[in-house]
Design a protein around this motif. Structure first.
Motif, PDB file in Angstrom:
ATOM      1  N   ASP A 293       0.833  -1.224   0.000  1.00 58.27           N
ATOM      2  CA  ASP A 293       0.000   0.000   0.000  1.00 58.27           C
ATOM      3  C   ASP A 293       0.860   1.263   0.000  1.00 58.27           C
ATOM      4  O   ASP A 293       0.574   2.233   0.716  1.00 58.27           O
ATOM      5  CB  ASP A 293      -0.944   0.008   1.209  1.00 58.27           C
ATOM      6  N   ASP A 296       2.600   6.257  -3.198  1.00 57.39           N
ATOM      7  CA  ASP A 296       2.770   6.871  -4.525  1.00 57.39           C
ATOM      8  C   ASP A 296       2.888   5.768  -5.582  1.00 57.39           C
ATOM      9  O   ASP A 296       3.942   5.161  -5.739  1.00 57.39           O
ATOM     10  CB  ASP A 296       4.023   7.756  -4.530  1.00 57.39           C
ATOM     11  N   TYR A 297       1.779   5.522  -6.297  1.00 54.74           N
ATOM     12  CA  TYR A 297       1.795   4.427  -7.270  1.00 54.74           C
ATOM     13  C   TYR A 297       2.714   4.712  -8.452  1.00 54.74           C
ATOM     14  O   TYR A 297       3.072   3.811  -9.220  1.00 54.74           O
ATOM     15  CB  TYR A 297       0.373   4.124  -7.759  1.00 54.74           C
ATOM     16  N   GLU A 298       3.115   5.965  -8.633  1.00 53.41           N
ATOM     17  CA  GLU A 298       4.010   6.308  -9.740  1.00 53.41           C
ATOM     18  C   GLU A 298       5.480   6.127  -9.371  1.00 53.41           C
ATOM     19  O   GLU A 298       6.349   6.225 -10.236  1.00 53.41           O
ATOM     20  CB  GLU A 298       3.769   7.758 -10.179  1.00 53.41           C
ATOM     21  N   CYS A 300       7.228   3.333  -7.629  1.00 52.44           N
ATOM     22  CA  CYS A 300       7.343   1.985  -7.028  1.00 52.44           C
ATOM     23  C   CYS A 300       8.449   1.163  -7.685  1.00 52.44           C
ATOM     24  O   CYS A 300       8.454  -0.076  -7.568  1.00 52.44           O
ATOM     25  CB  CYS A 300       6.011   1.250  -7.159  1.00 52.44           C
ATOM     26  N   PRO A 340       2.002  -0.647  -4.723  1.00 50.70           N
ATOM     27  CA  PRO A 340       0.937   0.326  -4.465  1.00 50.70           C
ATOM     28  C   PRO A 340      -0.314  -0.354  -3.921  1.00 50.70           C
ATOM     29  O   PRO A 340      -0.376  -1.582  -3.806  1.00 50.70           O
ATOM     30  CB  PRO A 340       0.687   0.935  -5.846  1.00 50.70           C
ATOM     31  N   HIS A 341      -1.302   0.435  -3.611  1.00 54.16           N
ATOM     32  CA  HIS A 341      -2.575  -0.093  -3.117  1.00 54.16           C
ATOM     33  C   HIS A 341      -3.233  -0.917  -4.229  1.00 54.16           C
ATOM     34  O   HIS A 341      -3.213  -0.537  -5.391  1.00 54.16           O
ATOM     35  CB  HIS A 341      -3.492   1.060  -2.700  1.00 54.16           C
ATOM     36  N   ASP A 358      -6.331  -3.144  -9.392  1.00 56.26           N
ATOM     37  CA  ASP A 358      -5.964  -1.974 -10.184  1.00 56.26           C
ATOM     38  C   ASP A 358      -4.797  -2.355 -11.089  1.00 56.26           C
ATOM     39  O   ASP A 358      -3.939  -3.156 -10.703  1.00 56.26           O
ATOM     40  CB  ASP A 358      -5.555  -0.813  -9.275  1.00 56.26           C
ATOM     41  N   ASP A 360      -2.108  -0.764 -12.068  1.00 59.05           N
ATOM     42  CA  ASP A 360      -0.763  -0.460 -11.553  1.00 59.05           C
ATOM     43  C   ASP A 360      -0.303  -1.530 -10.551  1.00 59.05           C
ATOM     44  O   ASP A 360       0.845  -1.992 -10.600  1.00 59.05           O
ATOM     45  CB  ASP A 360      -0.750   0.914 -10.882  1.00 59.05           C
ATOM     46  N   PHE A 361      -1.206  -1.881  -9.670  1.00 58.34           N
ATOM     47  CA  PHE A 361      -0.850  -2.895  -8.679  1.00 58.34           C
ATOM     48  C   PHE A 361      -0.544  -4.228  -9.368  1.00 58.34           C
ATOM     49  O   PHE A 361       0.441  -4.901  -9.034  1.00 58.34           O
ATOM     50  CB  PHE A 361      -1.999  -3.083  -7.685  1.00 58.34           C
ATOM     51  N   HIS A 364       2.940  -4.147 -11.042  1.00 54.17           N
ATOM     52  CA  HIS A 364       4.053  -4.193 -10.084  1.00 54.17           C
ATOM     53  C   HIS A 364       4.126  -5.551  -9.375  1.00 54.17           C
ATOM     54  O   HIS A 364       5.220  -6.058  -9.109  1.00 54.17           O
ATOM     55  CB  HIS A 364       3.911  -3.065  -9.054  1.00 54.17           C
TER      56      HIS A 364
END
Length: 618
Positions: A293, A296-298, A300, A340-341, A358, A360-361, A364
């Protein structure tokens, strides 16, 4: 099914399996209805366990001894060991167990658990099926272990690791699975309810091949290792087990390394260092700090994770707390990863589908697990000499450690106390061995009768007592730590062991002494009384007590031996009886001496005994 246990064809053809189970039926003893144990064949050709047929024929039968199967009369003394069949039974047992194991569904099993009293217990069946099967026991191992606070997504993470390992084992492209595939494996659920404390292991280890070298990979979850608020002692023990079992440790935390996580990590590192020393294992082979979590998802990526780890080090430098964490974070064996979350849809889901994540998650998470699995062969379990640990060796270490932890008298308020207790336990094993060796050196089983009877049982008891006192003092001086209560307990345990062994040894020595005295008395009487009368035989037997067996040396010894073999001489037979009687007198005197308190010196007692023995018989 995730986690196939072998790179070979996992199961034999159905026809072969059926025949094999039929063969298992054919190696059953018809008396006990169990698999043959030490099989023997009787005259009619039927085969039974040695003990079964012996017990069956223990009662005399009027018409002779009959076979339990065909009822034919067979000689009782013709039991022929069937060595090839015994080896076949062992092989059949092994193969059948492995076939049955393959049929067991892949799942997470509790390898170590806490019982109703809060004590740790080891599941022996899980240990054997996971670590000791023939096709994996000699392979080096890699153990991915996840620790962290409860309900922080550990099991969720491990289930996707299982999927990627399954692809790697099969030589397929790495994948987190199908988009709509339900997440299965280690138990996971939303909410605050925790899984039972202990160590959970996926019961289908993965066999990976890297450049022709096979490695067995295990995936483990430790529940309760960071539950200091609830039960600090159990936390310490489970953390130590995590160290024993892991070569790639994932420290799973939420959002950031907060004060609580740093204190947990400080404790864990302390335990890991001490436990590694105890078992001569490589200390903390790889630690990956996984921040879940991340805000900042940008940001990671790897460089972002390294920057975060550097900032944590800067904070720790300004504080005197957690010195082990600070030193460890500087090590190349430590990495950091950021996730990220996962998104609100996944939090509300009970299915764990990739489509609920999501994007992005998901991206990653895919990169994180793929990188871990691709490089996992670099993280094989090793000892302090960087020698690879095999699956069977790890099972032995684990079993030995849990036996110590489950003993009720060991209670650890700190990692250091646990370390000292284990070290003292190892020393006790060493000193027990030394004591048994000392007893054997005092009166080896190979001692000749003439040498044995030089030392009276009374003197032997004194010798043993002296050896025990010296070793006990050395053991007490060797104990580590400042925990008097724990040291006193292990010292009492050692005293009890030495006392029991000392009593058993002395009782056995007295029997051996009497037997030798009777034998030598009989031998001397049989050979010498036929020549010079009973007094000579009695005198020779009497010299036993004075430790002068040399009287039987040279030509006299030859006469003794000749008399023993030529026992048909009438006077020789009479002499043998007299000599044996003299030996029995020795035994009677020794028995009386054992019942009396120590008085005077041993030489006087021996002299009195000798006088009684050589007194002419009327």
């Amino acid at each position: 099914m995730m986690g196939n246990t072998t790179s070979k064809q996992s199961a034999m053809p159905k026809e072969g399996a059926a025949n094999f189970f039929k063969l298992e039926e054919d190696i059953i003893c018809s008396v006990c209805l169990s698999e043959l144990n030490e099989p023997v064949s009787i005259a009619c050709g039927h085969t039974f366990c040695t003990n079964c047929i012996s017990d069956y024929w223990a009662t005399p039968q009027v018409l002779g001894y009959r076979c339990p199967e065909c009822r034919k009369i067979c000689p009782k003394d013709q039991l022929i060991p069937v060595h090839r069949l015994r080896n076949l039974v062992t092989k059949v047992q092994l193969v059948v167990k492995e076939e049955q194991s393959r049929e067991t569904p892949a799942c997470a099993v509790q390898l170590v658990y806490t019982d109703g009293a809060g004590h740790l217990q080891l599941d022996e069946a899980a240990l054997e099926s996971c670590f000791l099967r023939s096709e994996i026991s000699d392979y080096p191992v890699c153990l991915i272990c996840v620790i962290g606070e409860k309900r922080r997504g550990k099991s969720f993470l491990m289930n996707f690791i299982l999927r990627v390992l399954h692809c790697q084992e099969k030589g397929e492209p790495l994948s987190l699975g199908q988009d709509d595939e339900l997440l299965q494996g280690f138990e996971w659920r939303a909410g605050a309810d925790s899984i039972t404390k202990g160590v959970w292991i996926w019961n289908r280890p993965f066999i990976l091949d890297h450049n022709g070298q096979k490695t067995v990979v295990y995936v483990l979850d430790t529940e309760g290792s960071l539950d200091i608020e609830g039960d600090k002692e159990t936390c310490i023990k489970l953390s130590a087990l995590s160290m024993v079992l892991s070569s790639y440790l994932i420290f799973n935390v939420n959002s950031s390394l907060k004060t609580t996580e740093l204190e947990y990590l400080e404790l864990y590192l302390h335990i890991a260092e001490l436990t590694g020393k105890s078992f001569s294992l490589q200390y903390l082979q790889h630690l990956d700090i996984l921040i879940r979590d991340w805000h900042d998802y940008e940001k990671c990526e790897k460089e972002d994770a390294r920057a975060y780890l550097t900032s944590v080090q800067e904070t720790l430098r300004k504080s005197v707390k957690n010195p082990l964490v600070l030193n460890t974070l500087r090590s190349p064996s430590v990495s950091c990863s950021l996730l990220p979350h996962p998104g609100k849809r996944l939090l509300r889901s009970v299915e764990g589908k990739l489509t609920d994540m999501d994007e992005d998650f998901r991206n990653h998470l895919t990169k994180y697990i793929n990188d871990l699995v691709i490089g996992i062969w670099r993280h094989m379990k090793t000892d302090v000499n960087e020698e690879k640990i095999t699956s069977a060796e790890l099972a032995r270490i684990l079993k030995e450690f849990v036996i110590l932890l489950q003993e009720e008298q060991y209670s650890f308020a700190s990692p250091l106390e646990m370390f000292f207790s284990y070290e003292n336990h190892k020393k006790m094993k060493e000193f027990k061995k030394k004591f048994l060796e000392a007893l054997d050196n005092l009166a080896p089983m190979t001692s000749s009768p003439f040498k044995l009877v030089r030392v009276l049982p009374k003197q032997m008891r004194a010798n043993v007592s002296e050896a025990a006192s010296g070793l006990l003092q050395d053991f007490e001086d060797s104990l580590s730590g400042n925990y008097d209560q724990a040291k006193n307990k292990i010292l009492d345990e050692m005293k009890l062991f030495m006392q029991q062994e000392q009593e058993a040894f002395c009782a056995n020595y007295s029997k051996r002494f009497i037997k030798c005295a009777v034998g030598i008395g009989g031998l001397a009487g049989a050979s010498l009384l036929s020549l010079v009368g009973g007094v000579a035989g009695a005198a020779i037997a009497g010299t036993i007590l004075a430790a002068e067996g040399a009287v039987l040396a040279g030509s006299t010894a030859a006469a003794v031996a000749g008399g023993a073999l030529g026992g048909s001489v009438t006077m020789g037979a009479i002499g043998g009886g007299v000599g044996a009687g003299v030996g029995r007198v020795i035994g009677h005197i020794e028995k009386k001496n054992e019942q009396k308190p120590d008085e005077g010196n041993n030489n006087e007692g021996a002299s009195q005994d000798k006088e009684q023995l050589v007194k002419p018989q009327e």
